[in-house]
Design an enzyme around this catalytic site. Sequence first.
Site, PDB file in Angstrom:
ATOM      1  N   GLU A 100       9.077   4.154  -9.503  1.00 28.40           N
ATOM      2  CA  GLU A 100       8.368   4.739 -10.218  1.00 28.40           C
ATOM      3  C   GLU A 100       7.897   6.298 -10.346  1.00 28.40           C
ATOM      4  O   GLU A 100       8.294   6.560  -9.425  1.00 28.40           O
ATOM      5  CB  GLU A 100       6.769   4.133  -9.788  1.00 28.40           C
ATOM      6  CG  GLU A 100       5.850   4.295  -8.132  1.00 28.40           C
ATOM      7  CD  GLU A 100       4.839   3.703  -8.217  1.00 28.40           C
ATOM      8  OE1 GLU A 100       4.096   3.077  -8.505  1.00 28.40           O
ATOM      9  OE2 GLU A 100       4.708   3.441  -6.635  1.00 28.40           O
ATOM     10  N   GLN A 149       5.276  11.073   8.177  1.00 30.55           N
ATOM     11  CA  GLN A 149       6.365  10.252   8.282  1.00 30.55           C
ATOM     12  C   GLN A 149       7.055  11.375   7.271  1.00 30.55           C
ATOM     13  O   GLN A 149       8.194  12.296   7.210  1.00 30.55           O
ATOM     14  CB  GLN A 149       7.176   9.862   8.979  1.00 30.55           C
ATOM     15  CG  GLN A 149       6.870   9.019  10.357  1.00 30.55           C
ATOM     16  CD  GLN A 149       6.910   7.581  11.067  1.00 30.55           C
ATOM     17  OE1 GLN A 149       7.898   7.179  10.008  1.00 30.55           O
ATOM     18  NE2 GLN A 149       6.563   7.303  11.552  1.00 30.55           N
ATOM     19  N   TYR A 178      -6.527  13.035  -5.392  1.00 35.82           N
ATOM     20  CA  TYR A 178      -6.521  12.510  -4.000  1.00 35.82           C
ATOM     21  C   TYR A 178      -7.800  13.515  -3.305  1.00 35.82           C
ATOM     22  O   TYR A 178      -8.609  13.089  -2.462  1.00 35.82           O
ATOM     23  CB  TYR A 178      -5.313  13.268  -3.049  1.00 35.82           C
ATOM     24  CG  TYR A 178      -4.475  11.812  -3.156  1.00 35.82           C
ATOM     25  CD1 TYR A 178      -5.215  10.503  -3.663  1.00 35.82           C
ATOM     26  CD2 TYR A 178      -3.111  12.006  -3.686  1.00 35.82           C
ATOM     27  CE1 TYR A 178      -4.362   9.574  -3.830  1.00 35.82           C
ATOM     28  CE2 TYR A 178      -1.904  11.055  -4.055  1.00 35.82           C
ATOM     29  CZ  TYR A 178      -2.756   9.744  -3.902  1.00 35.82           C
ATOM     30  OH  TYR A 178      -1.574   8.186  -3.889  1.00 35.82           O
ATOM     31  N   ASP A 189      10.882  -0.652  -7.572  1.00 35.51           N
ATOM     32  CA  ASP A 189       9.885  -0.701  -6.065  1.00 35.51           C
ATOM     33  C   ASP A 189       8.351  -0.563  -7.071  1.00 35.51           C
ATOM     34  O   ASP A 189       7.244   0.159  -5.655  1.00 35.51           O
ATOM     35  CB  ASP A 189      10.405   0.447  -5.512  1.00 35.51           C
ATOM     36  CG  ASP A 189       9.690   1.805  -6.974  1.00 35.51           C
ATOM     37  OD1 ASP A 189       9.152   1.214  -7.529  1.00 35.51           O
ATOM     38  OD2 ASP A 189       9.664   3.293  -6.296  1.00 35.51           O
ATOM     39  N   PRO A 215       1.048  -0.999  -0.040  1.00 35.91           N
ATOM     40  CA  PRO A 215       0.208   0.170  -0.048  1.00 35.91           C
ATOM     41  C   PRO A 215       0.513   1.256  -0.155  1.00 35.91           C
ATOM     42  O   PRO A 215       1.970   1.535   0.537  1.00 35.91           O
ATOM     43  CB  PRO A 215      -0.856   0.300   1.129  1.00 35.91           C
ATOM     44  CG  PRO A 215      -0.684  -1.193   1.586  1.00 35.91           C
ATOM     45  CD  PRO A 215       1.023  -2.001   1.117  1.00 35.91           C
TER      46      PRO A 215
END
Length: 216
Positions: free
Chosen positions: A35, A141, A47, A86, A12
């Site tokens: 990516e 973070q 979003y 990744d 995720p």
Amino acid sequence: MARAPFIAIEGPIGIGKTSLAKKISSHFDYHLLKEIVEENPFLGKFYENIEEWSFQTEMFFLCNRFKQLEDIETKYLSDNKAVVADYHISKNMIFAKRTLPADKFEKYEQIYHILTKDMPVPNMMIYLHGSLDTIINRIHQRGREIEQHIKTSYLAQLSQDYENYMNEFEIMHPDIPVIRVNGDEIDFVRYQKHLEQIINQVDEQLQKVTSEVRKG
């Protein structure tokens, strides 16, 4: 099997895929494939309003990942040079199924299968997962402004989508080993011993791949 080690890391949003890919790349001296994320001009709008901007967002990701993998095949894997990525391009379908309306998903799926038909396939997967709290904490973070508008409900759905996908992946691809890493228990960024545990698992699988190639 790929002609050279090709490791894909999935999980995720915010779970640590790029961080782990960088560490594996450095340890084994593999080419690192990252990516394209923040370069997507539609992501911020996505979003904020998933329904309105989902198709543009997913198509941008698909086309860019297709080009990246095409380059990896010709410049590295075909020359027997190892790669760690990744992401796995099949993640596009995870997101598309969740975000696209039925009519647009049908069109998207057709394009996806056309583009990915001859793409290189990883011979190892690393699946990073964790609780919703862990995912949210890690997103905070790393502090990407573009991700601060992601709804918690969306992250929860996405996390379950990944779990379902990886369970199906292991059934559909029994020849591709999957290393599962629980982010609630393992923090390879903060603790070297945790990273070493993962490196050892990767090394063990690489030795199996090398052994099978020699037998072949």
